[in-house]
Design a protein around this motif. Structure first.
Motif, PDB file in Angstrom:
ATOM      1  N   VAL A 512       0.855  -1.197   0.000  1.00 47.25           N
ATOM      2  CA  VAL A 512       0.000   0.000   0.000  1.00 47.25           C
ATOM      3  C   VAL A 512       0.885   1.238   0.000  1.00 47.25           C
ATOM      4  O   VAL A 512       2.076   1.180   0.282  1.00 47.25           O
ATOM      5  N   ASP A 513       0.222   2.372  -0.286  1.00 45.52           N
ATOM      6  CA  ASP A 513       0.910   3.654  -0.360  1.00 45.52           C
ATOM      7  C   ASP A 513       1.104   4.215   1.047  1.00 45.52           C
ATOM      8  O   ASP A 513       0.183   4.219   1.861  1.00 45.52           O
ATOM      9  N   VAL A 514       2.308   4.706   1.324  1.00 43.46           N
ATOM     10  CA  VAL A 514       2.629   5.165   2.685  1.00 43.46           C
ATOM     11  C   VAL A 514       1.890   6.458   3.051  1.00 43.46           C
ATOM     12  O   VAL A 514       1.756   6.783   4.228  1.00 43.46           O
ATOM     13  N   THR A 515       1.400   7.196   2.063  1.00 45.45           N
ATOM     14  CA  THR A 515       0.632   8.403   2.415  1.00 45.45           C
ATOM     15  C   THR A 515      -0.862   8.111   2.440  1.00 45.45           C
ATOM     16  O   THR A 515      -1.655   8.983   2.760  1.00 45.45           O
ATOM     17  N   GLY A 516      -1.239   6.891   2.105  1.00 41.04           N
ATOM     18  CA  GLY A 516      -2.662   6.563   2.026  1.00 41.04           C
ATOM     19  C   GLY A 516      -3.198   5.977   3.322  1.00 41.04           C
ATOM     20  O   GLY A 516      -2.506   5.921   4.336  1.00 41.04           O
ATOM     21  N   THR A 517      -4.460   5.589   3.266  1.00 43.47           N
ATOM     22  CA  THR A 517      -5.090   4.970   4.440  1.00 43.47           C
ATOM     23  C   THR A 517      -5.871   3.750   3.975  1.00 43.47           C
ATOM     24  O   THR A 517      -7.075   3.675   4.120  1.00 43.47           O
ATOM     25  N   ASP A 518      -5.158   2.808   3.390  1.00 43.00           N
ATOM     26  CA  ASP A 518      -5.798   1.582   2.921  1.00 43.00           C
ATOM     27  C   ASP A 518      -5.585   0.484   3.962  1.00 43.00           C
ATOM     28  O   ASP A 518      -4.475  -0.011   4.121  1.00 43.00           O
ATOM     29  N   PRO A 519      -6.646   0.111   4.680  1.00 39.20           N
ATOM     30  CA  PRO A 519      -6.467  -0.922   5.726  1.00 39.20           C
ATOM     31  C   PRO A 519      -6.030  -2.246   5.126  1.00 39.20           C
ATOM     32  O   PRO A 519      -5.401  -3.054   5.787  1.00 39.20           O
ATOM     33  N   ASN A 520      -6.409  -2.484   3.878  1.00 44.87           N
ATOM     34  CA  ASN A 520      -5.929  -3.648   3.144  1.00 44.87           C
ATOM     35  C   ASN A 520      -6.139  -4.952   3.922  1.00 44.87           C
ATOM     36  O   ASN A 520      -5.213  -5.723   4.111  1.00 44.87           O
ATOM     37  N   GLY A 521      -7.371  -5.134   4.397  1.00 42.08           N
ATOM     38  CA  GLY A 521      -7.692  -6.394   5.086  1.00 42.08           C
ATOM     39  C   GLY A 521      -7.921  -6.241   6.575  1.00 42.08           C
ATOM     40  O   GLY A 521      -8.557  -7.077   7.196  1.00 42.08           O
ATOM     41  N   MET A 522      -7.413  -5.167   7.166  1.00 42.68           N
ATOM     42  CA  MET A 522      -7.676  -4.945   8.602  1.00 42.68           C
ATOM     43  C   MET A 522      -9.037  -4.266   8.745  1.00 42.68           C
ATOM     44  O   MET A 522      -9.489  -3.564   7.844  1.00 42.68           O
ATOM     45  N   GLN A 523      -9.681  -4.473   9.884  1.00 41.93           N
ATOM     46  CA  GLN A 523     -11.002  -3.875  10.075  1.00 41.93           C
ATOM     47  C   GLN A 523     -11.146  -3.343  11.498  1.00 41.93           C
ATOM     48  O   GLN A 523     -10.884  -4.045  12.471  1.00 41.93           O
ATOM     49  N   LEU A 524     -11.609  -2.102  11.585  1.00 43.84           N
ATOM     50  CA  LEU A 524     -11.898  -1.508  12.900  1.00 43.84           C
ATOM     51  C   LEU A 524     -13.193  -2.100  13.429  1.00 43.84           C
ATOM     52  O   LEU A 524     -14.208  -2.115  12.730  1.00 43.84           O
ATOM     53  N   LEU A 525     -13.152  -2.601  14.681  1.00 44.83           N
ATOM     54  CA  LEU A 525     -14.334  -3.276  15.217  1.00 44.83           C
ATOM     55  C   LEU A 525     -15.052  -2.474  16.299  1.00 44.83           C
ATOM     56  O   LEU A 525     -16.276  -2.473  16.372  1.00 44.83           O
ATOM     57  N   TYR A 526     -14.319  -1.794  17.154  1.00 42.47           N
ATOM     58  CA  TYR A 526     -14.988  -1.263  18.345  1.00 42.47           C
ATOM     59  C   TYR A 526     -14.201  -0.116  18.948  1.00 42.47           C
ATOM     60  O   TYR A 526     -12.969  -0.165  18.985  1.00 42.47           O
ATOM     61  N   ASP A 527     -14.923   0.905  19.411  1.00 44.98           N
ATOM     62  CA  ASP A 527     -14.326   2.024  20.142  1.00 44.98           C
ATOM     63  C   ASP A 527     -14.711   1.903  21.609  1.00 44.98           C
ATOM     64  O   ASP A 527     -15.894   1.854  21.926  1.00 44.98           O
TER      65      ASP A 527
END
Lengths: 676, 223
Positions: A512-527
């Motif tokens: 992925v691009d270092v200036t981007g925000t591509d989780p690329n498979g990771m997922q935020l679940l809970y705050d």
């Protein structure tokens, strides 16, 4: 039997077939109806609440139904609350706010119980009572580099103290004040078999924090790392077998113990190689001075050799504590430095112990060193001495890789698939990147493979068993310093935000691009709003490795000794004894009464009060509150406790149970009478 | 051929009353355009000339700086606080001269435009040119300062090395450290731009009105 009474065989078969079909149709219909109803109800909820598919997925991944338990437990430091917070994962439900350095009335921690008061008083500094701490880095005890679920260690940055928590009852058993330093940071970490608990210093001070003017910083001030010997059988640190190393005053930061191939070595980074002394001396404030240089030094410590020096008595005495002086460390080949990119704030060792990962927080890369190359450079004497004579190994000779991961990289954890996760403070992301051999080979090695935005300003990250020899992957918690707009605003002091992230899936794209925000498979679940303190580091242990007492094993159990106290009051021997001006009270507590329920003394008497909760039922905890005397206890089933005080106020003091224990809880009371 | 008085020489010819009566619109038009430009310039003093919007992960609502001719408004203190990591000079050191003179300068520009009413010859250009080129000068000066800020990083600033020297564009998007920035013209600048256009139009109509008069009075050679 007539022919008429018996239906023809064929007809009967049809009847059976018909009945079966009808039954099947009914069952099928019922099932369909059931499914349809459920589907209708939850899609309605999804639609009503306007949830996206991804949000629904996150909700399903984190929901733990009533009566079911979490898969993992996270032990998070509580920052300047001075405590440790245990949180279930994936539900993010708080299980316990374990009292450590700060008195805590619900647990009755530090409100009269003499054994607890002794633990807390051991942490006092000189004549000053210290009733808080700044807990930073919890360390679970390890066996062969893996969490064993037996003990938990935690440091207090504010006063350079270390505490031992026994995970049989999740209570603090020991607090030690470091004799060499007044503040610490690089603690606690443990060696792979918990032989030592590591406590690294931070802001330099003269050894024993004696007075010396800042102008004499270079000559008089020092850094340190302390190796506390842990006696697993006793469940205590053995001070007599512990020692410290004198280090240059470079503001040591974090440490990590080598494991597997690097076992026996310890690595600590530092961030004031500049020797900044602040505005009064340098004309520049610490902020600028400490971060002026391009490099700081990773400290490479041969713990086995240090241990030999300690055992050979090659130490100086600092406040009665053995410290191996710097020149001896240099001569014996205990201490080496490696240049590391400016102002690092993390040192993390890969699961196999091959790589040392450092993030210079003012450099957008993670820098990875090879343990083999470090050993080779030491063997080759490929070094130049620094201003204190410590060998500085050649950077290029020991560097394995550098990966650009984003602005403000801090701390790194590992998973089971060969990936590392680095918190990126300024960019507010967690970057996932691949390790090199043996984890990933060829093109797949040393690649940035994901950047998941977090909210906001992440400090440490904690992955499931992510700093052990066998990380689990699955979950990662981003311990964010700011929550800004994530929660209903509770006034100007906002909670921290602990964010649970699913890291179980492989990356989708190769990079992925270092200036981007591509989780690329990771997922935020809970705050999770964290409003009990500010967690710094946390460790996540598989819940089934923890095996705490459900109740104390026997009635009369003393948690300080983890044994039955033969003197503990038990049913039948409750009494009040007077011995001169001292009154001993032997009391039992059970639903819903104290025995005796009347205690009468004279003003000025010394009262020594023993009390046992004789319950043996799960959760049958009793409290004991004595108004006017600042005494509150929590007595878990089987527990015995002693508190002492002088009856300096005459009067009538009803004592009562603070823990709602039964239908007749309000009746669980008695009178303490002090005659004038 | 009429003889030029000193007044006519400086201010240009007076419009004969009968001609003014016949072509009132022709002579009024440049005055209205210059006057309008002067008005817009004075109004622009009260409006921001340049707007910088910044977005970063930890500022989900974004930050904004509005640059007026003589001051900055918006999240200036927040940015000053953040800036010390990057090491650009403080805002207070930027364009000090320009800021201290700008209000007076704008009033003078407007005054010159009003004064231009009196001039019926080519001297009108002298009085209107400053207002005509003012937006260009503003942009050039701003670009100069942006370049200077991006190239005066304090080497001791913690992130100076990681960010490196840069020149933020006067208008349009850019990226500084973790901040995505968007620079936009403010309404004040738009008014100044419109004023410049009005001045240009005014000059066109001025020439249309007074060139024939000059030619008529003094012959083509004089014009």
């Amino acid at each position: 039997m007539t022919e008429r009474s018996a239906p023809p065989r064929r007809k009967r078969r049809w009847l059976v077939l018909f009945a079966l079909t009808a039954a099947l149709a009914l069952v099928a219909g019922a099932c369909t109806a059931g499914d349809g109803e459920a589907a209708g109800s939850y899609t309605d909820i999804i639609n009503e609440r306007g949830l996206t598919d991804e949000q629904v997925e996150a909700a399903l991944k984190t929901y733990v139904p009533s009566g079911q338990w979490d898969e993992y437990v996270m032990f998070a430091s509580g920052g300047h609350s001075g405590q440790v917070i245990a949180i279930g994962i994936p539900s993010m439900r708080i299980l316990k706010n374990i009292a450590v350095f700060t008195p805590e009335p619900w647990q009755g921690w530090g409100y009269g119980n003499v054994e607890q008061m002794k633990v807390l008083e051991a942490g006092n500094v000189g004549d000053n009572q210290i009733s808080w701490g700044d807990t930073h880095h919890p360390a679970l005890s390890e066996t062969n580099g893996d969490y064993d679920g037996q003990f938990l260690f935690i440091n207090d940055k504010a006063n350079a103290r270390v505490a031992v928590i026994d995970l049989r009852d999740w209570e603090t058993k020991q607090i030690l004040k470091n004799p060499v330093s007044i503040v610490d940071h690089g603690g606690t970490m443990v060696t792979p078999n918990t032989e030592y608990v590591i406590e690294g210093g931070q802001y330099g001070n003269p050894l024993g924090w004696e007075y010396a003017p800042l102008e004499e910083y270079e000559a008089e001030y020092r850094g340190m790392v302390t190796f506390w010997k842990f006696d697993r059988d006793k469940g205590r640190i053995d001070e007599s077998q512990s020692f410290a190393l004198e280090l240059p005053p470079y503001w040591q930061d974090l440490c990590d113990a080598g494991k597997n191939v690097s076992e026996g070595w310890v690595f600590c980074n530092s961030f004031n190689v500049e020797l900044a002394k602040g505005k009064s001396v340098d004309g520049a404030d610490f902020e600028a001075g400490v971060s002026a240089g391009e490099n700081d030094y990773l400290h490479v410590i041969n713990l086995r050799k240090a241990e030999e020096l300690f055992k050979a008595g090659e130490t100086i005495d600092v406040k009665g504590f053995p410290v191996i002086p710097l020149d001896k460390l240099i001569d014996a080949g205990v201490l080496y430095f490696i240049p590391e990119p400016k102002s690092p704030h993390g040192i993390d060792i890969s699961p196999g112990g091959e790589y040392m990962v450092v993030s210079g927080k003012l450099d957008p890369h993670v820098t990875i060193y090879s343990f083999d190359k470090i050993q080779q450079a030491i063997a080759d004497k490929n070094w130049v001495p620094d201003r204190y004579g410590v060998p500085v190994l050649d950077f290029d000779a020991v560097k394995e890789a550098q990966i650009e991961v984003g602005l403000g990289p801090l701390h790194t954890q590992f998973d089971d698939k060969g990936y590392a996760y680095t918190s990126i403070f300024l960019d507010s992301v967690v970057s996932r990147w691949s390790l090199g051999p043996p984890y990933k080979e060829g093109d797949e090695a040393w690649k940035l493979v994901g950047r998941i935005p977090i909210q906001y300003n992440v400090g440490h990250v904690a992955a499931a068993e992510g700093d052990t020899v066998s990380p689990d992957g699955n979950y990662l918690v981003s311990l964010n310093k700011w929550s800004i707009d994530r929660f209903l605003p509770p006034g100007p002091l906002l909670p921290q935000n602990l964010q649970l992230i699913d890291i179980s899936k492989e990356p989708i794209n190769p990079t992925v691009d270092v200036t981007g925000t591509d989780p690329n498979g990771m997922q935020l679940l809970y705050d999770m709003p964290m409003a009990l303190g500010e967690p710094h580091y946390a460790q996540i242990i598989k819940a089934d490795k923890l095996n705490p007492f459900e109740i104390y094993p026997e009635v009369g159990w003393d948690p300080a000794t983890m044994q039955v106290d033969p003197e503990a009051p038990v049913p039948g021997n409750e009494r009040v004894e007077r011995d001169g001006n001292t009154v001993h009270v032997y009391m039992t507590a059970v639903r819903s009464r104290y025995t005796p329920d009347r205690v009468e003394v004279k003003k000025g008497d010394r009262v020594i009060w023993h009390i046992t909760n004789i319950e043996q039922s799960l959760d049958a905890t009793h409290g004991f509150a004595l108004p006017g005397y600042n005494i509150t206890l929590s007595l878990e089933p089987g527990e015995t406790a002693t508190f002492e005080f002088t009856a300096n106020e005459s009067g009538t003091f009803p004592f009562y149970c603070t823990e709602f224990c039964s239908a007749l809880h309000l009746e669980m009371a008695g009178y303490f009478l002090v005659q004038p | 051929m009429a003889k030029m008085t000193l007044r006519d020489r400086v201010l240009g010819p007076r419009v004969p009353p009968e001609q003014r009566a016949a072509h009132a619109e022709r002579y009024r038009r440049p005055m209205m355009l210059f006057g309008g430009a002067a008005f817009l310039l004075v109004v622009s003093i009260f409006l921001p000339y340049w707007i910088l919007r910044l977005r970063a992960p930890q500022f989900p609502d974004g930050l904004v700086v509005r640059a007026y001719l003589n001051r900055l408004e918006g999240d200036v203190e927040t940015l000053e606080g953040l800036n010390h990591y990057v090491g650009m000079p403080s805002f207070e050191y930027g364009a000090v001269l320009e800021r201290s003179l700008s209000i007076i300068a704008l009033v003078v520009l407007a005054g010159l435009l009003i004064a231009a009413f009196a001039f019926h010859n080519r001297w009108v250009v002298v009085f209107t040119l400053p207002a005509l080129v003012f937006p260009l000068m503003f942009v050039a000066d701003l670009q100069y300062w942006l370049w200077r800020y991006g190239h005066s990083l304090d080497p001791k600033a913690p992130l100076a090395g990681a960010v490196g020297e840069f020149t933020p564009p006067v208008f349009g998007p850019a990226r500084i450290a973790q901040f995505e920035t968007l620079a936009l013209p403010g309404p004040g600048f738009v008014l100044a731009l419109v004023a410049s256009g009005l001045v240009a139009a005014g000059l066109w109509y001025h020439r249309k009105a007074y060139k024939p008069l000059l030619d008529q009075l003094y012959g083509k050679a004089r014009s």
